[in-house]
Design an enzyme around this catalytic site. Structure first.
Site, PDB file in Angstrom:
ATOM      1  N   LYS B  81       0.866  -1.182   0.000  1.00 14.90           N
ATOM      2  CA  LYS B  81       0.000   0.000   0.000  1.00 14.90           C
ATOM      3  C   LYS B  81       0.899   1.226   0.000  1.00 14.90           C
ATOM      4  O   LYS B  81       1.918   1.255   0.714  1.00 14.90           O
ATOM      5  CB  LYS B  81      -0.877  -0.050   1.257  1.00 14.90           C
ATOM      6  N   SER B 156      -9.327   1.429   3.201  1.00 14.66           N
ATOM      7  CA  SER B 156      -8.524   2.202   2.271  1.00 14.66           C
ATOM      8  C   SER B 156      -7.436   1.406   1.551  1.00 14.66           C
ATOM      9  O   SER B 156      -6.813   1.936   0.615  1.00 14.66           O
ATOM     10  CB  SER B 156      -7.848   3.355   3.018  1.00 14.66           C
ATOM     11  N   SER B 180      -9.628  -0.800   7.281  1.00 13.49           N
ATOM     12  CA  SER B 180      -9.021  -0.598   5.959  1.00 13.49           C
ATOM     13  C   SER B 180      -8.290  -1.808   5.384  1.00 13.49           C
ATOM     14  O   SER B 180      -7.975  -1.811   4.188  1.00 13.49           O
ATOM     15  CB  SER B 180      -8.065   0.592   6.003  1.00 13.49           C
TER      16      SER B 180
END
Lengths: 120, 464
Positions: B81, B156, B180
């Site tokens: 990420k 996310s 997330s």
């Protein structure tokens, strides 16, 4: 053990919002203020739902110590019978559909471009 | 995508093939790079692919294999990420604010995976600074769900979920402050674990709300998450929140039987607090039957409402995120996405007394959650109300107006994982959330692994 009264949710007006914002130092345009008013109405409700009337001597510290890890908390005995599946036979993926190396895919350390990745 | 090809192996499978010299790390990485090139234009899951770095690392792994080295992650492609700092590799947090940010050092978690021989192939899409998304006003488009590209990935860790599900990487790291890791795992039909706070170092991971932030792995299976966690877990003296967790092999623990163990069903969560769709209710009923068939004792369990956990979590996240970004917001407000501004600016107005009230209430909720584990080994719930919604249905104020089932575990400071619980008749994935007591990460992985094996949910892949 005096108690502090709980807050109640109130609805903020754009004018009141401007007043609050002046203290925060943020400079927002009218659209951004409108967004913030909508968001704040939601947050205000969340705040109001949290109890504020706790006894004064209730907390000694605002830290939360988790229980000490113990071997009992994580049984780690592997089952003697349980075995994972054997690996499947590997087939090389046909490469015909895959384009040859492209400069597009090369790693870059460069700023992004609108709507693109890797220079696409 | 029906035939099993190299990229559709699991980490466990690929690791065994590499260790026995039946699979070349260089070929494995090349296959993934080719697959990214062919498929990712539909998904937008990668912000950056580092081909040169990946091939160099893969060749080093191949040399290590030939020299007799063997670790479960040697030669395994992984991606991060884009809030994980990567030395010499751009780390943007999907924000204009950090568009040119090239860190000098790796995050501690990135360093640990590299030390185990994992091959970093690139950086993955995220919501802006792990909160502002999906956003259409940034230089990068939001990631799309590989099961239906019109749909939302969850966030996310949006790119992590999409890339793993599509077989573009075998493992990924995400972060989880209110769900997330687990929301993209649920919507993308993969596995992801939010570990106990302190178990995995957050050093070098761009923070959102430090009281609640956790870093953790995402992969196709619970076993793969366990293999990644084996490399990631362990104290980091330079992360103030790091705690020496239990010394355990998560991969070994995951296969231990669960017969006789106690499962608490948080039925009120998904029947009342966040009412689930009929398909999700059916999936939960099948899950309960599956755990009973595995010899578990299954009973209903009760915790404070999802709304109570969410109120605390949202106030803490807004206040802390605003505090972290205040200086930059005052200088570059227009450079943030609208979604970020809506979700974070309200933090400017939260009083210190309200923030502290939220932290004090969090203590109550941690204690209430811990009491539930006196009766149960794990708690289960639906992690979402249903299937992934359309991307266009997402609203900037969703984080406030719709409570998240996943936020419970963040506020309660307990480990929680999502595995694929099943599919709807239309072929969309439904997640299952498994929550354990603090430091019960191995137990959570164990239940996840056995559920996947019994329910057979790891056979189907997205067709792209």
């Amino acid at each position: 053990m005096a108690a502090i009264p709980a807050m109640s949710a109130q609805t903020i007006s754009p004018g009141e919002m401007q007043l609050l914002l002046s203290r925060s130092g943020l400079i927002l345009n009218p659209g951004q203020v409108a967004d913030l008013v909508l968001a704040w109405r939601q947050v205000e409700g969340l705040i109001a739902s949290i109890p504020h009337d706790r006894p004064l001597a209730d907390d000694m510290a605002l830290t939360f110590r988790l229980p000490t890890p113990s071997p009992l908390a994580t049984p780690a005995r592997p089952a003697t019978k349980a075995k994972a599946k054997l690996p499947v036979q590997v087939k090389a993926k046909p490469k015909a559909k895959v384009k040859a190396k492209s400069a597009k895919r090369r790693a870059v350390v460069s700023p992004p471009r609108k709507g693109t990745r890797r220079g696409r | 995508m029906t035939a099993r090809t190299v990229p559709l192996l699991t980490i466990a499978e690929a690791g065994r093939l590499i260790a026995t010299k039946k699979l070349s790390p260089v070929e494995l990485v090349k296959e993934h790079l080719a697959r990214i090139e062919a498929i990712d234009p539909q998904l937008n899951s990668f912000l950056l692919v580092n081909e040169r770095h990946a091939l160099t690392a893969a060749r080093a792994a191949e040399r290590a294999v030939m020299a007799g080295r063997s670790t479960p992650l040697l030669g395994i492609p992984v991606a991060y990420k884009d809030i994980y700092e990567t030395a010499g590799m751009r780390t943007t947090a999907q924000s204009r604010i950090l568009a040119d940010n090239v860190p000098e050092r790796d995050a501690e978690t990135v360093r640990r995976l590299a030390a185990e021989g994992a091959v970093a192939i690139g950086k993955l899409a995220t919501h802006e600074f792990a909160i502002g998304g999906p956003a259409f006003d940034l230089p990068w488009p939001p990631a799309r769900n590989p099961w239906d590209t019109r749909r939302y990935t969850g966030g996310s860790s949006s790119g992590s979920g999409a890339a793993v599900a599509a077989g573009l990487t075998l493992g990924a790291l995400g972060s989880d402050t209110g769900g997330s890791i687990r929301l993209p795992a649920a919507y993308c039909g993969i596995a992801g674990i939010k570990p106990t706070p302190g178990l995995v170092s957050r050093r070098g991971v761009i923070p959102l709300a430090p009281s609640l932030d956790t870093a953790g792995p995402m992969a196709w299976t619970a076993m793969d998450c366990a293999i990644l966690l084996d490399a990631l877990a362990g104290p980091d003296p330079l992360d103030p929140a790091s705690v020496p967790g239990p010394k355990v092999s998560y991969a070994a623990a995951a296969v231990a039987p669960i017969r006789g163990m106690r499962v608490g069903v948080l039925r009120r969560f998904y029947e009342h607090d966040v009412p689930a769709s009929p398909e999700m209710l059916q999936m939960m009923n099948r899950t309960i039957a599956t755990f009973r068939s595995l010899g578990c004792r299954v009973e209903d369990a009760s915790l404070p409402s999802v709304q109570e956990y969410n109120a605390v979590g949202r106030v803490i996240i807004s206040a802390e995120a605003y505090a972290l970004h205040e200086a930059t917001l005052k200088k570059r407000l227009a450079d943030y996405s609208r979604v970020f501004r809506v979700r974070v600016l309200a933090g400017a107005l939260i009083r210190a007394a309200d923030y502290i009230a939220a932290q004090r209430r969090r203590g109550d909720l941690i204690a209430a959650t811990a009491r539930a584990f006196e009766r149960f080994d794990v708690l289960i719930t639906a992690p979402t109300a249903g299937t992934p919604p359309l991307l266009t249905e997402q609203r900037p104020d969703d984080g406030f107006s719709r409570p998240l089932l996943t936020t419970v575990a963040n506020v309660a400071a307990v480990p929680s994982m999502v595995v694929c619980g099943g599919f709807t008749p239309a072929g969309l994935p439904l997640g299952l959330e498994i929550i354990g007591p603090a430091w019960g990460d191995a137990t959570v992985l164990r239940f996840g692994h056995h559920f996947e094996q019994a329910a057979g949910t790891r056979i189907r892949r997205p067709e792209l």
